[in-house]
Design a protein around this motif. Structure first.
Motif, PDB file in Angstrom:
ATOM      1  N   PRO A 309       0.824  -1.225   0.000  1.00 36.21           N
ATOM      2  CA  PRO A 309       0.000   0.000   0.000  1.00 36.21           C
ATOM      3  C   PRO A 309       0.852   1.268   0.000  1.00 36.21           C
ATOM      4  O   PRO A 309       2.036   1.230   0.328  1.00 36.21           O
ATOM      5  CB  PRO A 309      -0.755  -0.115   1.318  1.00 36.21           C
ATOM      6  CG  PRO A 309       0.144  -0.918   2.193  1.00 36.21           C
ATOM      7  CD  PRO A 309       0.866  -1.881   1.296  1.00 36.21           C
ATOM      8  N   VAL A 310       0.213   2.361  -0.378  1.00 31.81           N
ATOM      9  CA  VAL A 310       0.852   3.665  -0.265  1.00 31.81           C
ATOM     10  C   VAL A 310       0.737   4.096   1.188  1.00 31.81           C
ATOM     11  O   VAL A 310      -0.308   3.937   1.818  1.00 31.81           O
ATOM     12  CB  VAL A 310       0.168   4.702  -1.175  1.00 31.81           C
ATOM     13  CG1 VAL A 310       0.825   6.070  -1.019  1.00 31.81           C
ATOM     14  CG2 VAL A 310       0.214   4.244  -2.621  1.00 31.81           C
ATOM     15  N   GLU A 323       5.027  14.092   1.369  1.00 35.96           N
ATOM     16  CA  GLU A 323       5.725  12.907   0.875  1.00 35.96           C
ATOM     17  C   GLU A 323       4.933  11.638   1.159  1.00 35.96           C
ATOM     18  O   GLU A 323       4.331  11.504   2.231  1.00 35.96           O
ATOM     19  CB  GLU A 323       7.076  12.807   1.583  1.00 35.96           C
ATOM     20  CG  GLU A 323       8.200  12.418   0.652  1.00 35.96           C
ATOM     21  CD  GLU A 323       9.530  12.394   1.365  1.00 35.96           C
ATOM     22  OE1 GLU A 323       9.862  11.314   1.872  1.00 35.96           O
ATOM     23  OE2 GLU A 323      10.206  13.449   1.417  1.00 35.96           O
ATOM     24  N   PHE A 324       4.942  10.716   0.210  1.00 33.80           N
ATOM     25  CA  PHE A 324       4.301   9.416   0.392  1.00 33.80           C
ATOM     26  C   PHE A 324       5.271   8.344  -0.092  1.00 33.80           C
ATOM     27  O   PHE A 324       6.214   8.641  -0.816  1.00 33.80           O
ATOM     28  CB  PHE A 324       2.999   9.334  -0.407  1.00 33.80           C
ATOM     29  CG  PHE A 324       1.945  10.286   0.067  1.00 33.80           C
ATOM     30  CD1 PHE A 324       1.002   9.901   1.006  1.00 33.80           C
ATOM     31  CD2 PHE A 324       1.921  11.595  -0.402  1.00 33.80           C
ATOM     32  CE1 PHE A 324       0.041  10.787   1.464  1.00 33.80           C
ATOM     33  CE2 PHE A 324       0.961  12.498   0.049  1.00 33.80           C
ATOM     34  CZ  PHE A 324       0.014  12.092   0.983  1.00 33.80           C
ATOM     35  N   GLY A 325       5.001   7.130   0.309  1.00 34.66           N
ATOM     36  CA  GLY A 325       5.907   6.075  -0.136  1.00 34.66           C
ATOM     37  C   GLY A 325       5.240   4.724  -0.140  1.00 34.66           C
ATOM     38  O   GLY A 325       4.057   4.589   0.208  1.00 34.66           O
ATOM     39  N   SER A 326       6.009   3.737  -0.556  1.00 35.72           N
ATOM     40  CA  SER A 326       5.531   2.367  -0.510  1.00 35.72           C
ATOM     41  C   SER A 326       6.755   1.482  -0.531  1.00 35.72           C
ATOM     42  O   SER A 326       7.745   1.820  -1.182  1.00 35.72           O
ATOM     43  CB  SER A 326       4.642   2.072  -1.727  1.00 35.72           C
ATOM     44  OG  SER A 326       4.088   0.779  -1.610  1.00 35.72           O
ATOM     45  N   ILE A 392      12.191  -3.117  -2.049  1.00 34.20           N
ATOM     46  CA  ILE A 392      12.058  -2.063  -3.063  1.00 34.20           C
ATOM     47  C   ILE A 392      11.308  -0.903  -2.427  1.00 34.20           C
ATOM     48  O   ILE A 392      10.217  -1.095  -1.872  1.00 34.20           O
ATOM     49  CB  ILE A 392      11.311  -2.577  -4.302  1.00 34.20           C
ATOM     50  CG1 ILE A 392      12.084  -3.754  -4.917  1.00 34.20           C
ATOM     51  CG2 ILE A 392      11.132  -1.457  -5.341  1.00 34.20           C
ATOM     52  CD1 ILE A 392      11.378  -4.404  -6.074  1.00 34.20           C
ATOM     53  N   LYS A 393      11.936   0.276  -2.489  1.00 31.10           N
ATOM     54  CA  LYS A 393      11.318   1.436  -1.847  1.00 31.10           C
ATOM     55  C   LYS A 393      10.963   2.500  -2.875  1.00 31.10           C
ATOM     56  O   LYS A 393      11.777   2.813  -3.751  1.00 31.10           O
ATOM     57  CB  LYS A 393      12.271   2.052  -0.817  1.00 31.10           C
ATOM     58  CG  LYS A 393      12.613   1.112   0.306  1.00 31.10           C
ATOM     59  CD  LYS A 393      13.273   1.877   1.447  1.00 31.10           C
ATOM     60  CE  LYS A 393      13.706   0.874   2.526  1.00 31.10           C
ATOM     61  NZ  LYS A 393      13.976   1.503   3.801  1.00 31.10           N
ATOM     62  N   VAL A 394       9.767   3.043  -2.731  1.00 32.21           N
ATOM     63  CA  VAL A 394       9.327   4.132  -3.590  1.00 32.21           C
ATOM     64  C   VAL A 394       9.065   5.338  -2.704  1.00 32.21           C
ATOM     65  O   VAL A 394       8.438   5.202  -1.647  1.00 32.21           O
ATOM     66  CB  VAL A 394       8.026   3.751  -4.354  1.00 32.21           C
ATOM     67  CG1 VAL A 394       7.473   4.931  -5.119  1.00 32.21           C
ATOM     68  CG2 VAL A 394       8.278   2.571  -5.269  1.00 32.21           C
TER      69      VAL A 394
END
Ligand code: HEC
Length: 451
Positions: A309-310, A323-326, A392-394
């Motif tokens: 999820p985000v 900022e957001f990530g997943s 894996i980071k976004v």
């Protein structure tokens, strides 16, 4: 005295020589400018290409020298959002400082042609026709798509159904844009039906994704079976973005098997704004293959609608930059081929990297100034192996202020990432990874056929 006069004379001569040599070289089209333009611009800027004018002959380029100097020093052209200091991909289009200077000086010093006699102008190479020849099947819409002249972008979902005599292996699906000025980006998947679907053929192949905030678009296109089940989906079988040269993975990678009843589902069919009524009759070419697909492509989606999820949930208050990530831990080793970062209009920056189990970081992609119009599929020159346990980071930045020129609302509104919504005014944060399950030696496979 004589000595010092000599010295002075020598100095003067030196000065003259050095001022001659620092005098900028008179750049000319044939030797200096054409190589830059042909390499970075002409794939879009040729007759029938995606850009509004051609840049293949001296005259085409000379008459626009001022504008070319301007758009290249501002960084507006060539469009290539990925940061080349972070990672590298096939077909990169970026200019060095030196190249920008050459274009500018050439303009300032009167656009010298150089020796144009016998000079070979840019010649558009049809990579696919050269590589695999003519298609075995051409898939057209039953009527051209109508684009009203209302200066609005259109985001459609489309279905191109077809039937063939028996199940067949395919090597490649190619999207062929008709109205190149208006067709913007296209991302198509393959659907194969294992049982007969009675009402397979459709009168209306297009629905507007802006009208669907959930998966109802797929029902509107009559995609499921009568019992509600969905056909098998082969992801990203064809992608298109203006000016991006068509790309074929090396022999043995990709391909698919189509069933007697199949369809291409175009999930993103983006038409740019048009000032006048217009039509598009784009189509697909399908190339068969004697070989069974050895290693069909797989797709991993990180973020919206994906495997992770985000976080925090994608909710962006007006006048906020946030900022957001997943992040996702790989349960199995994968071989990464292609990346497709995806956000809508509020998205501003995008970064993805992989942290290996032993702690090393592999940069994947960084986009410093996200531009919704240039949604590239970025293919690595060589396969990247990510072992089991890799994270894996976004990380992405969203700008819901009026500083963001693409903000669809003035004043800014609450923006949400409604899961499954395709509306461009809802947000998304995705990293779509095209990959193969890892096999030993994959990291040695070069994907760039020009290497
Ligand atoms: C990926 C395709 C693509 C590439 C590569 C590309 N262009 Fe463009 N170019 C476009 C499109 C599409 C437009 C028209 C829409 C726009 O302005 O965004 C355009 C517009 C332009 C314009 C007009 C800008 C204006 O304000 O009217 C200039 C000048 C230009 N390009 C120069 C270049 C130069 C110089 C290069 C190479 C260094 C280049 N382009 C590379 C697609 C491309």
């Amino acid at each position: 005295m004589a000595v010092s006069l000599n010295k002075v004379l020598g100095f003067v001569i030196l000065l003259i020589i050095s001022s001659c040599s620092t005098e900028t070289k008179q750049y000319n089209f044939v030797e200096d400018v054409a190589p830059i333009i042909f390499e970075n611009c002409s794939s879009c800027h040729h007759k029938g290409g995606a850009a509004p004018f051609a840049m293949v002959k001296y005259h085409d380029v000379a008459k626009r020298a001022k504008m070319i100097a301007h758009v290249t020093s501002s960084g507006y052209m060539p469009p290539w959002p990925a940061d080349t200091d972070y990672s590298h991909f096939i077909g990169e289009k970026t200019l060095s400082e030196k190249e920008i200077t050459i274009l500018n000086d050439w303009y300032l010093h009167g656009v010298a042609p150089g020796d144009t006699l016998g000079f070979a102008n840019y010649n558009f190479v049809d990579v696919i026709r050269q590589g695999i020849g003519e298609p075995d099947l051409v898939l057209k819409m039953n009527k051209p798509f109508f684009i009203p002249g209302d200066n609005k972008d259109r985001f459609m979902v489309a279905k191109f159904p077809f039937t063939i005599a028996s199940d067949t292996n395919i090597r490649l699906v190619e999207f062929v844009p008709d109205n190149k000025q208006l067709v913007h980006h296209v991302n198509a998947h393959l659907l194969t039906y294992q049982e007969t679907k009675d009402s397979h053929l459709l009168q209306v192949p297009f629905v507007n994704s802006e009208d669907h905030t959930d998966s109802s678009a797929f029902y509107a296109l009559n995609i499921p079976y009568e019992n509600g089940g969905f056909p098998i989906l082969n992801p990203s079988i064809a992608n298109y973005l203006p000016g991006v040269e068509p790309f074929i993975y090396p022999e043995g990678i990709g391909g698919a098997r189509i069933s007697k009843q199949s369809a291409l589902l175009v999930k993103d069919f983006h038409f740019g704004p048009s000032p006048k009524d217009d039509w598009d009759d784009s189509y697909f070419n399908i190339y068969f293959d004697k070989e069974k697909p050895k290693r069909p492509l797989k797709e991993l989606i990180i973020g919206t609608q994906g495997v992770s999820p985000v976080s925090p949930p994608l909710l962006i208050a007006p006048n906020i930059v946030k900022e957001f990530g997943s992040e996702y831990t790989l349960p199995e080793a994968i071989s990464v081929l292609t990346l497709n970062p995806h956000m809508h209009l509020i998205g501003k920056e995008f970064k993805a990297f992989a942290v290996l189990p032993l702690g090393d970081t592999i940069p994947l992609i960084k986009i410093k100034d996200w531009n919704f119009r240039w949604q590239y599929f970025y293919t690595f020159p060589q396969i990247i192996h990510l072992p089991k346990g890799t994270i894996i980071k976004v990380e992405a930045l969203f700008d819901n202020t009026l500083n963001n020129m693409d903000n669809p609302f003035n004043p800014p509104q609450f923006i949400m990432g409604r899961n499954g919504s395709m509306k461009t005014t809802d947000e998304m944060l995705q990293l779509i990874i095209t990959y193969l399950p890892y096999q030993i030696g994959d990291e040695l496979i070069k994907l760039d056929s020009n290497e």
